[in-house]
Design a protein around this motif. Structure first.
Motif, PDB file in Angstrom:
ATOM      1  N   HIS A   1       1.103  10.104  -8.522  1.00 56.91           N
ATOM      2  CA  HIS A   1       1.207   8.862  -7.757  1.00 56.91           C
ATOM      3  C   HIS A   1      -0.159   8.211  -7.539  1.00 56.91           C
ATOM      4  O   HIS A   1      -0.253   6.984  -7.444  1.00 56.91           O
ATOM      5  CB  HIS A   1       1.889   9.122  -6.417  1.00 56.91           C
TER       6      HIS A   1
ATOM      7  N   ALA B   1       7.248  -1.156  -1.997  1.00 57.19           N
ATOM      8  CA  ALA B   1       7.671  -1.143  -3.397  1.00 57.19           C
ATOM      9  C   ALA B   1       8.479  -2.386  -3.737  1.00 57.19           C
ATOM     10  O   ALA B   1       8.299  -2.981  -4.811  1.00 57.19           O
ATOM     11  CB  ALA B   1       8.480   0.116  -3.686  1.00 57.19           C
TER      12      ALA B   1
ATOM     13  N   THR C   1       0.734  -3.254  -2.026  1.00 53.63           N
ATOM     14  CA  THR C   1       0.412  -2.022  -2.755  1.00 53.63           C
ATOM     15  C   THR C   1      -0.373  -1.052  -1.884  1.00 53.63           C
ATOM     16  O   THR C   1      -0.124   0.161  -1.913  1.00 53.63           O
ATOM     17  CB  THR C   1      -0.391  -2.314  -4.038  1.00 53.63           C
TER      18      THR C   1
ATOM     19  N   MET D   1       1.755   0.902   0.385  1.00 54.79           N
ATOM     20  CA  MET D   1       2.551   1.930  -0.277  1.00 54.79           C
ATOM     21  C   MET D   1       1.877   3.294  -0.234  1.00 54.79           C
ATOM     22  O   MET D   1       2.549   4.327  -0.195  1.00 54.79           O
ATOM     23  CB  MET D   1       2.815   1.546  -1.735  1.00 54.79           C
TER      24      MET D   1
ATOM     25  N   ILE E   1       3.900   6.654   0.533  1.00 52.53           N
ATOM     26  CA  ILE E   1       4.232   7.593  -0.541  1.00 52.53           C
ATOM     27  C   ILE E   1       3.982   9.030  -0.097  1.00 52.53           C
ATOM     28  O   ILE E   1       4.817   9.923  -0.304  1.00 52.53           O
ATOM     29  CB  ILE E   1       3.417   7.266  -1.809  1.00 52.53           C
TER      30      ILE E   1
ATOM     31  N   THR F   1       6.674  -0.248 -11.504  1.00 55.27           N
ATOM     32  CA  THR F   1       7.058  -0.224 -10.094  1.00 55.27           C
ATOM     33  C   THR F   1       8.547   0.071  -9.941  1.00 55.27           C
ATOM     34  O   THR F   1       8.960   0.892  -9.117  1.00 55.27           O
ATOM     35  CB  THR F   1       6.729  -1.568  -9.417  1.00 55.27           C
TER      36      THR F   1
ATOM     37  N   VAL G   1       9.442   3.874 -11.182  1.00 56.83           N
ATOM     38  CA  VAL G   1       8.959   5.002 -10.383  1.00 56.83           C
ATOM     39  C   VAL G   1       9.437   4.935  -8.936  1.00 56.83           C
ATOM     40  O   VAL G   1       9.844   5.953  -8.362  1.00 56.83           O
ATOM     41  CB  VAL G   1       7.416   5.079 -10.424  1.00 56.83           C
ATOM     42  N   TYR G   2       9.422   3.741  -8.342  1.00 51.57           N
ATOM     43  CA  TYR G   2       9.634   3.656  -6.904  1.00 51.57           C
ATOM     44  C   TYR G   2      10.955   3.028  -6.458  1.00 51.57           C
ATOM     45  O   TYR G   2      11.293   3.097  -5.273  1.00 51.57           O
ATOM     46  CB  TYR G   2       8.468   2.902  -6.250  1.00 51.57           C
TER      47      TYR G   2
ATOM     48  N   GLN H   1      16.421   4.724  -5.993  1.00 55.46           N
ATOM     49  CA  GLN H   1      15.870   5.009  -4.665  1.00 55.46           C
ATOM     50  C   GLN H   1      15.341   6.435  -4.599  1.00 55.46           C
ATOM     51  O   GLN H   1      15.602   7.181  -3.653  1.00 55.46           O
ATOM     52  CB  GLN H   1      16.929   4.806  -3.583  1.00 55.46           C
TER      53      GLN H   1
ATOM     54  N   TYR I   1      11.310   6.059  -1.550  1.00 52.73           N
ATOM     55  CA  TYR I   1      10.154   5.268  -1.965  1.00 52.73           C
ATOM     56  C   TYR I   1      10.381   3.778  -1.781  1.00 52.73           C
ATOM     57  O   TYR I   1       9.439   3.006  -1.704  1.00 52.73           O
ATOM     58  CB  TYR I   1       9.816   5.555  -3.431  1.00 52.73           C
TER      59      TYR I   1
ATOM     60  N   VAL J   1       8.535   2.758   1.253  1.00 54.59           N
ATOM     61  CA  VAL J   1       7.109   3.022   1.428  1.00 54.59           C
ATOM     62  C   VAL J   1       6.326   1.731   1.528  1.00 54.59           C
ATOM     63  O   VAL J   1       6.730   0.724   1.014  1.00 54.59           O
ATOM     64  CB  VAL J   1       6.530   3.894   0.290  1.00 54.59           C
TER      65      VAL J   1
END
Length: 458
Positions: free
Chosen positions: A237, A302, A349, A352, A356, A429, A432-433, A437, A455, A458
């Motif tokens: 991450h 995210a 960002t 996040m 995370i 984005t 991964v995030y 969910q 995530y 986050v």
């Protein structure tokens, strides 16, 4: 051990700090954190101004300096690169020396590039000398990393998006402010008096250092954790967020440094005409950064980041059209919109990052203060690295412009590459995030047994 402890005693050292405790926070913690935030913003603001100094200095460098557009892009890229690299040691300096103490030192270090520029800024100076002085301004870029790491420790998780966004946004405003001061000087004294700009900032640097000494605090509980640093480096991450931060902050700082040069070389603007426009984008991008953090606090970083990258790609598409049609009004409007979106994405960002690691703590089965402590350790350790890698995006942008103007005499090919990059950031984005969910990868049995922070939040 006693000697080490003794060095952390004194009027400006806070021995106990627990912002996640609501009673502690309301009974003085909030006031202390906000006071440190104010003066952190001031010092970081001046740091950003000095880091972006050469985005203004190049506007003073007429034909008599003998430096072509490619050479000017390389000067600003040099400043960007050094600023990115010093962010890593600056991050660890906070715990080593104390947030207040390092803010004082990092502010005073800004005198080096400012005084050096005042000495060498005249026609006939060698390009190598200019490059070395531009490299010195990189110390201003390091201020961001130490300031964000310091402020991250002062605020609880529920307030980090707004606090970090405000801290970073107030610092980012240093870019348009130095450009505005440069515009004022070019518009009144002319483009042959760069030393006036430098004489404005030298006393401001001293004031920022003095106020940091008088008003800020060190947090004794904050210590460098080499284990957390190693864990952050190994965590996927950290690198994913570094990549995304290249797309947001890398774009912001890269465009801030390059905007004036692009206007001069692609649309034949004079230094005064370019300077009268260049500050608008960084100003709006800086002001909206806390809004990005606040939106991320409410809807999840995210989600905001995902749609922001889509909007950045759309704005870049408009810029490409304006560039090929040579439409200055459309180009300028779309470029300023892109600046606003970079600022919004900067806030979302960065929010996040602590989220995370809070999610990872829950996925590991941690609870309460143990989970909060894990999140603080990992997010603090990763922030410097993410900030450094993200800032390197500014180097890439200036090199892309340099090559684009060298080969095609226009910035269009560079913008096409930026559009492709934002598309990759959007996809990453989501994958991964937001896809499904997902929660942090950890021990499956523990992850199923505990309520998780997804995530998407986050």
């Amino acid at each position: 051990m006693s000697a080490a402890t003794a060095t952390r005693k004194g009027a400006r050292w806070i021995e106990q700090w627990d912002p996640e405790d609501e009673q502690f926070w309301e009974n003085g913690g909030k006031q202390t954190a906000n006071r440190n935030l104010v003066f952190s913003v001031l010092s970081e603001h001046i740091g950003f101004s000095i880091w972006s100094l050469w985005s203004v200095m190049v506007l003073f460098m007429g034909p008599e300096y003998g430096i072509d557009p490619a050479g000017k892009f390389f000067l600003v890229a040099t400043a960007t690169a050094v600023g990115a690299l010093v962010r890593v040691p600056y991050t660890f300096a906070v715990a080593r020396f104390g947030g207040r103490n390092w803010t004082i030192v990092s502010a005073l270090l800004l005198l080096l590039p400012t005084v050096a520029a005042a000495i060498v800024m005249e026609p006939g100076t060698s390009y190598t000398t200019f490059m070395l002085v531009a490299a010195l301004t990189g110390v201003g870029g390091g201020n961001f990393a130490s300031s964000m790491t310091n402020i991250n420790s002062f605020f609880p998780l529920r307030k980090k998006g707004w606090a970090l966004g405000l801290n970073a946004g107030g610092g980012n405003i240093g870019v348009p402010v130095v450009q505005l001061v440069g515009l004022l000087i070019i518009g009144t004294a002319g483009a042959t008096h760069p030393r006036i700009l430098l004489s404005v900032y030298i006393p401001l640097i001293v004031i920022a250092a003095a106020l940091s000494a008088l008003k800020m605090d060190n947090l004794a509980p904050v210590k460098n954790d080499t284990g957390a640093a190693k864990e952050a480096v190994k965590d996927a991450h950290t690198w994913i967020m570094s990549f995304l931060y290249i797309g947001t902050f890398g774009s912001f700082i890269g465009y801030s440094f390059a905007f004036g040069l692009v206007l001069q070389n692609q649309f034949a603007r004079t230094p005064l005409q370019a300077a009268s426009i260049t500050f608008i984008g960084p100003l709006l991008g800086s002001l909206i950064r806390p809004v990005g953090g606040r939106l991320a606090d409410r809807f999840g970083g995210a989600r905001i980041t995902l749609w922001n990258f889509l909007a950045m790609a759309a704005a870049t598409g408009v810029i490409i059209i304006a560039s090929t049609q040579k439409s200055l009004p459309l180009f300028t409007t779309a470029f300023i919109a892109l600046f606003v979106l970079t600022g919004l994405g900067n806030g979302s960002t960065y929010k996040m990052i602590p989220g995370i690691y809070a999610a990872k703590a829950l996925a590991k089965g941690l609870e309460g203060e143990e989970a909060a402590s894990y999140g603080r350790r990992l997010s603090g350790a990763s922030m410097g690295l993410i900030g450094a890698v993200g800032a390197l995006g500014g180097v890439g942008i200036n090199f892309a412009f340099r090559q684009s103007f060298l080969t095609e005499h226009t910035g269009t090919p560079a913008f096409v590459s930026f559009l492709a990059f934002y598309a990759v950031c959007f996809a990453l984005t989501w994958a991964v995030y937001l896809r499904g969910q997902a929660v942090a990868p950890a021990e499956p049995v523990q992850a199923e047994a505990k309520p998780q922070l997804g995530y998407a939040q986050v």
